[in-house]
Scaffold this motif. Sequence first.
Motif, mmCIF file in Angstrom:
data_model
loop_
_atom_site.group_PDB
_atom_site.id
_atom_site.type_symbol
_atom_site.label_atom_id
_atom_site.label_comp_id
_atom_site.label_asym_id
_atom_site.label_seq_id
_atom_site.Cartn_x
_atom_site.Cartn_y
_atom_site.Cartn_z
ATOM 1 N N TYR A 28 19.562 -41.859 -55.434
ATOM 2 C CA TYR A 28 20.964 -42.071 -55.791
ATOM 3 C C TYR A 28 21.643 -40.726 -56.048
ATOM 4 O O TYR A 28 21.046 -39.826 -56.620
ATOM 5 C CB TYR A 28 21.078 -42.901 -57.079
ATOM 6 C CG TYR A 28 20.270 -44.176 -57.074
ATOM 7 C CD1 TYR A 28 18.926 -44.166 -57.405
ATOM 8 C CD2 TYR A 28 20.858 -45.392 -56.750
ATOM 9 C CE1 TYR A 28 18.174 -45.329 -57.401
ATOM 10 C CE2 TYR A 28 20.118 -46.568 -56.750
ATOM 11 C CZ TYR A 28 18.775 -46.525 -57.074
ATOM 12 O OH TYR A 28 18.035 -47.685 -57.070
ATOM 13 N N TYR A 85 23.684 -44.456 -52.312
ATOM 14 C CA TYR A 85 22.319 -44.896 -52.598
ATOM 15 C C TYR A 85 21.557 -45.010 -51.288
ATOM 16 O O TYR A 85 22.052 -45.582 -50.318
ATOM 17 C CB TYR A 85 22.401 -46.235 -53.338
ATOM 18 C CG TYR A 85 21.256 -47.204 -53.167
ATOM 19 C CD1 TYR A 85 21.491 -48.504 -52.727
ATOM 20 C CD2 TYR A 85 19.958 -46.832 -53.488
ATOM 21 C CE1 TYR A 85 20.451 -49.401 -52.583
ATOM 22 C CE2 TYR A 85 18.913 -47.732 -53.352
ATOM 23 C CZ TYR A 85 19.166 -49.024 -52.901
ATOM 24 O OH TYR A 85 18.130 -49.907 -52.779
ATOM 25 N N ASP A 131 24.142 -48.032 -49.510
ATOM 26 C CA ASP A 131 25.451 -48.265 -50.130
ATOM 27 C C ASP A 131 26.124 -46.918 -50.314
ATOM 28 O O ASP A 131 25.650 -46.107 -51.095
ATOM 29 C CB ASP A 131 25.261 -48.967 -51.476
ATOM 30 C CG ASP A 131 26.583 -49.330 -52.160
ATOM 31 O OD1 ASP A 131 27.634 -48.774 -51.790
ATOM 32 O OD2 ASP A 131 26.556 -50.161 -53.077
ATOM 33 N N ARG A 151 14.009 -50.242 -55.320
ATOM 34 C CA ARG A 151 15.375 -50.544 -55.738
ATOM 35 C C ARG A 151 15.363 -51.438 -56.969
ATOM 36 O O ARG A 151 14.580 -52.362 -57.085
ATOM 37 C CB ARG A 151 16.142 -51.213 -54.608
ATOM 38 C CG ARG A 151 15.716 -52.622 -54.312
ATOM 39 C CD ARG A 151 16.657 -53.276 -53.336
ATOM 40 N NE ARG A 151 16.478 -54.717 -53.321
ATOM 41 C CZ ARG A 151 17.250 -55.542 -52.675
ATOM 42 N NH1 ARG A 151 18.259 -55.092 -51.966
ATOM 43 N NH2 ARG A 151 17.027 -56.835 -52.705
ATOM 44 N N GLY A 152 16.220 -51.139 -57.894
ATOM 45 C CA GLY A 152 16.457 -51.966 -59.055
ATOM 46 C C GLY A 152 15.264 -52.228 -59.936
ATOM 47 O O GLY A 152 14.148 -51.847 -59.636
ATOM 48 N N ASN A 153 15.477 -52.834 -61.023
ATOM 49 C CA ASN A 153 14.442 -53.344 -61.916
ATOM 50 C C ASN A 153 13.452 -52.274 -62.371
ATOM 51 O O ASN A 153 12.388 -52.572 -62.867
ATOM 52 C CB ASN A 153 13.673 -54.486 -61.230
ATOM 53 C CG ASN A 153 13.015 -55.391 -62.256
ATOM 54 O OD1 ASN A 153 13.484 -55.523 -63.382
ATOM 55 N ND2 ASN A 153 11.901 -55.982 -61.886
ATOM 56 N N THR A 154 13.767 -51.056 -62.150
ATOM 57 C CA THR A 154 12.879 -49.958 -62.541
ATOM 58 C C THR A 154 13.736 -48.815 -63.065
ATOM 59 O O THR A 154 14.938 -48.779 -62.843
ATOM 60 C CB THR A 154 12.033 -49.442 -61.379
ATOM 61 O OG1 THR A 154 12.897 -49.026 -60.324
ATOM 62 C CG2 THR A 154 11.069 -50.493 -60.877
ATOM 63 N N GLU A 155 13.091 -47.914 -63.727
ATOM 64 C CA GLU A 155 13.805 -46.781 -64.284
ATOM 65 C C GLU A 155 14.169 -45.798 -63.185
ATOM 66 O O GLU A 155 13.353 -45.486 -62.314
ATOM 67 C CB GLU A 155 12.924 -46.076 -65.309
ATOM 68 C CG GLU A 155 13.544 -44.805 -65.890
ATOM 69 C CD GLU A 155 12.636 -44.156 -66.907
ATOM 70 O OE1 GLU A 155 11.610 -44.752 -67.252
ATOM 71 O OE2 GLU A 155 12.977 -43.049 -67.369
ATOM 72 N N ALA A 156 15.393 -45.315 -63.229
ATOM 73 C CA ALA A 156 15.816 -44.229 -62.356
ATOM 74 C C ALA A 156 15.631 -42.924 -63.110
ATOM 75 O O ALA A 156 16.064 -42.790 -64.249
ATOM 76 C CB ALA A 156 17.270 -44.400 -61.950
ATOM 77 N N PHE A 183 16.446 -39.024 -63.452
ATOM 78 C CA PHE A 183 17.529 -38.126 -63.065
ATOM 79 C C PHE A 183 17.088 -36.673 -63.047
ATOM 80 O O PHE A 183 16.273 -36.240 -63.874
ATOM 81 C CB PHE A 183 18.702 -38.261 -64.043
ATOM 82 C CG PHE A 183 19.551 -39.470 -63.810
ATOM 83 C CD1 PHE A 183 19.156 -40.712 -64.271
ATOM 84 C CD2 PHE A 183 20.750 -39.368 -63.121
ATOM 85 C CE1 PHE A 183 19.942 -41.838 -64.045
ATOM 86 C CE2 PHE A 183 21.538 -40.488 -62.891
ATOM 87 C CZ PHE A 183 21.127 -41.728 -63.352
ATOM 88 N N PHE A 192 16.377 -56.389 -69.108
ATOM 89 C CA PHE A 192 16.462 -57.143 -67.861
ATOM 90 C C PHE A 192 16.532 -58.635 -68.150
ATOM 91 O O PHE A 192 17.315 -59.363 -67.559
ATOM 92 C CB PHE A 192 15.265 -56.843 -66.963
ATOM 93 C CG PHE A 192 15.268 -55.458 -66.388
ATOM 94 C CD1 PHE A 192 14.088 -54.827 -66.041
ATOM 95 C CD2 PHE A 192 16.450 -54.762 -66.177
ATOM 96 C CE1 PHE A 192 14.089 -53.534 -65.506
ATOM 97 C CE2 PHE A 192 16.468 -53.481 -65.647
ATOM 98 C CZ PHE A 192 15.270 -52.864 -65.309
ATOM 99 N N ASN A 203 20.803 -55.881 -58.498
ATOM 100 C CA ASN A 203 19.528 -55.235 -58.732
ATOM 101 C C ASN A 203 19.199 -54.168 -57.701
ATOM 102 O O ASN A 203 18.059 -54.012 -57.284
ATOM 103 C CB ASN A 203 18.419 -56.304 -58.771
ATOM 104 C CG ASN A 203 17.112 -55.758 -59.276
ATOM 105 O OD1 ASN A 203 17.082 -54.769 -59.984
ATOM 106 N ND2 ASN A 203 16.030 -56.386 -58.870
#
Lengths: 114, 114
Positions: free
Chosen positions: A33, A48, A56, A98-103, A105, B51, B98
């Motif tokens: 991202y 993304y 996206d 994708r999603g549901n997890t920690e990003a 930085f 979540f 998500n």
Amino acid sequence: GAGVSQTPSNKVTEKGKYVELRCDPISGHTALYWYRQSLGQGPEFLIYFQGTGAADDSGLPNDRFFAVRPEGSVSTLKIQRTERGDSAVYLCASSPSRGNTEAFFGQGTRLTVV
Amino acid sequence: AQSVTQPDIHITVSEGASLELRCNYSYGATPYLFWYVQSPGQGLQLLLKYFSGDTLVQGIKGFEAEFKRSQSSFNLRKPSVHWSDAAEYFCAVDASSNTGKLIFGQGTTLQVKP
């Protein structure tokens, strides 16, 4: 590497010039991202990637901004004909999926357009 | 459109005092919610995430947050603040199905008095 690496950490450029900002995500992370953080604001989503493809890009402000991730790892954010309003900290994040997890930085690239 | 509001731009508390940072969101479905902390010169670090399930979420560094659907809120709390907690705090919502694409609030700057 151990974390998300962004280079350069600082970039000063003249109005109208072209710049490239690099993001090296955590090895094995498929999602990447880009965000932009202006002074006193929260980060704003730009684009993304899931693998090599831009899933996206709705946050890119105009066609002067473009990003690539040709091999599904390193990504480059490209800004053409820079304007003073492009000055901000550009943040990159990656996550295992994708999603549901920690990003996670990176520390960002501070871009100043003079 | 989805949005996140952090009503307090700046908060000052005394070391050892309790802390609550407010976050309200606008999102049609059950949101994925996050709190990040950003220290000067550092990247964004995830404190905690919600979540589903238990609405009281425990995070790192002694922080917790409570999801209240009826109030569209996800306030961050800490019973006793340490000087090292001085930083900027961002609430965020996963904006689209998500994907991990986050919408951030404006941020709250926390100052800790000795």
